[in-house]
Design a protein around this motif. Structure first.
Motif, PDB file in Angstrom:
ATOM      1  N   GLY A   1       0.794  -1.227   0.000  1.00 46.01           N
ATOM      2  CA  GLY A   1       0.000   0.000   0.000  1.00 46.01           C
ATOM      3  C   GLY A   1       0.822   1.271   0.000  1.00 46.01           C
ATOM      4  O   GLY A   1       0.316   2.352  -0.291  1.00 46.01           O
ATOM      5  N   ARG A   2       2.100   1.156   0.341  1.00 48.62           N
ATOM      6  CA  ARG A   2       3.016   2.298   0.398  1.00 48.62           C
ATOM      7  C   ARG A   2       2.408   3.467   1.173  1.00 48.62           C
ATOM      8  O   ARG A   2       2.386   4.616   0.708  1.00 48.62           O
TER       9      ARG A   2
ATOM     10  N   VAL B   1      -6.677   5.517   5.904  1.00 51.63           N
ATOM     11  CA  VAL B   1      -6.670   4.066   5.729  1.00 51.63           C
ATOM     12  C   VAL B   1      -8.019   3.512   6.153  1.00 51.63           C
ATOM     13  O   VAL B   1      -8.554   3.902   7.194  1.00 51.63           O
ATOM     14  N   LEU B   2      -8.573   2.615   5.346  1.00 52.60           N
ATOM     15  CA  LEU B   2      -9.783   1.881   5.691  1.00 52.60           C
ATOM     16  C   LEU B   2      -9.376   0.433   5.940  1.00 52.60           C
ATOM     17  O   LEU B   2      -8.791  -0.212   5.060  1.00 52.60           O
ATOM     18  N   VAL B   3      -9.658  -0.073   7.139  1.00 53.91           N
ATOM     19  CA  VAL B   3      -9.317  -1.447   7.491  1.00 53.91           C
ATOM     20  C   VAL B   3     -10.606  -2.244   7.588  1.00 53.91           C
ATOM     21  O   VAL B   3     -11.423  -2.010   8.476  1.00 53.91           O
TER      22      VAL B   3
ATOM     23  N   ALA C   1      -3.391  -4.108  11.631  1.00 53.20           N
ATOM     24  CA  ALA C   1      -3.409  -3.059  10.611  1.00 53.20           C
ATOM     25  C   ALA C   1      -3.807  -1.712  11.201  1.00 53.20           C
ATOM     26  O   ALA C   1      -3.229  -0.680  10.856  1.00 53.20           O
ATOM     27  N   VAL C   2      -4.799  -1.700  12.088  1.00 51.58           N
ATOM     28  CA  VAL C   2      -5.205  -0.442  12.719  1.00 51.58           C
ATOM     29  C   VAL C   2      -4.033   0.161  13.492  1.00 51.58           C
ATOM     30  O   VAL C   2      -3.698   1.340  13.328  1.00 51.58           O
ATOM     31  N   GLN C   3      -3.378  -0.647  14.321  1.00 47.15           N
ATOM     32  CA  GLN C   3      -2.277  -0.146  15.140  1.00 47.15           C
ATOM     33  C   GLN C   3      -1.076   0.275  14.300  1.00 47.15           C
ATOM     34  O   GLN C   3      -0.464   1.320  14.552  1.00 47.15           O
ATOM     35  N   LEU C   4      -0.740  -0.542  13.296  1.00 45.55           N
ATOM     36  CA  LEU C   4       0.406  -0.216  12.454  1.00 45.55           C
ATOM     37  C   LEU C   4       0.146   1.020  11.593  1.00 45.55           C
ATOM     38  O   LEU C   4       1.058   1.820  11.363  1.00 45.55           O
TER      39      LEU C   4
END
Length: 199
Positions: free
Chosen positions: A142-143, A150-152, A163-166
């Motif tokens: 995703g770069r 960001v949509l997770v 993904a949310v935390q990162l």
């Protein structure tokens, strides 16, 4: 040693515990005394053999190629194979291996890292596949650049929660997560700026 094994694809009932030979580390490998093993969606797919495409991708057409499931593990190095210098017997590590659902498992040394002292073995064993998948998706594919949104999807699941935390740690300007209503507070706690009910 005791190990969970399966000889056919199917539901959890195809798994059983039996005595197996302890693996021997080859070149570039170590032998782990497994303290904890992680379970993720990939383990489920490999147990059931579904989707069927997995079988054609080298995991075994009629039966699992690897009898002992499990990829994520945390444990102690008990032996090192030829060419391994970064790890020593006694090191507490976590990462990916082959056959984590056993008392001992073989792992490539370059797929392991020292286990942080603040993580229990159980916590560390839940990290490798899910966290690396999230990191690769955000950073490598995703770069993600600082300030981007960001949509997770599935933000309360294994990969989604990382993904949310990162995303926040990598500087995303706004992180939106989708989940069912019962998990909304968790996703907010993980750092999402907005939570959407995916039902």
């Amino acid at each position: 040693m005791r190990a969970v094994v399966q000889d056919v694809y199917g539901p959890p009932e195809v798994l059983r515990v039996e005595e197996s030979e302890r693996p021997v580390p080859g070149p570039g490998e170590v032998l782990l005394k497994v303290h904890a093993a992680g379970v993720d969606q990939g383990v489920w797919h490999l147990m059931t053999g579904r989707p069927h495409l997995l079988r054609a991708l080298g995991f075994g057409l009629r039966a699992p190629k690897t009898r002992t499931p499990g990829q994520d593990a945390a444990g102690r190095v008990t032996a090192v194979g030829p060419g391994v210098s970064a790890l020593r017997p006694g090191d507490e590590v976590y990462g990916t291996c082959s056959g984590a659902f056993a008392e001992y498992a073989r792992a490539r040394a370059d797929r392991l890292a020292p286990r942080p002292a603040r993580l229990t073995a159980e916590q560390a064993a839940a990290v490798p596949v899910s966290a690396c998948t999230a990191l690769q998706a955000l950073r490598d594919r995703g770069r993600l650049a600082p300030g981007q949104s960001v949509l997770v999807l599935g933000a309360a699941g294994g990969v989604g929660s990382y993904a949310v935390q990162l995303a926040k740690a990598l500087g995303a300007g706004r992180v939106t997560g989708t989940c069912r209503p019962a998990k909304a507070d968790l996703v907010r706690f993980l750092g999402a700026d907005e939570v959407l009910d995916h039902t």
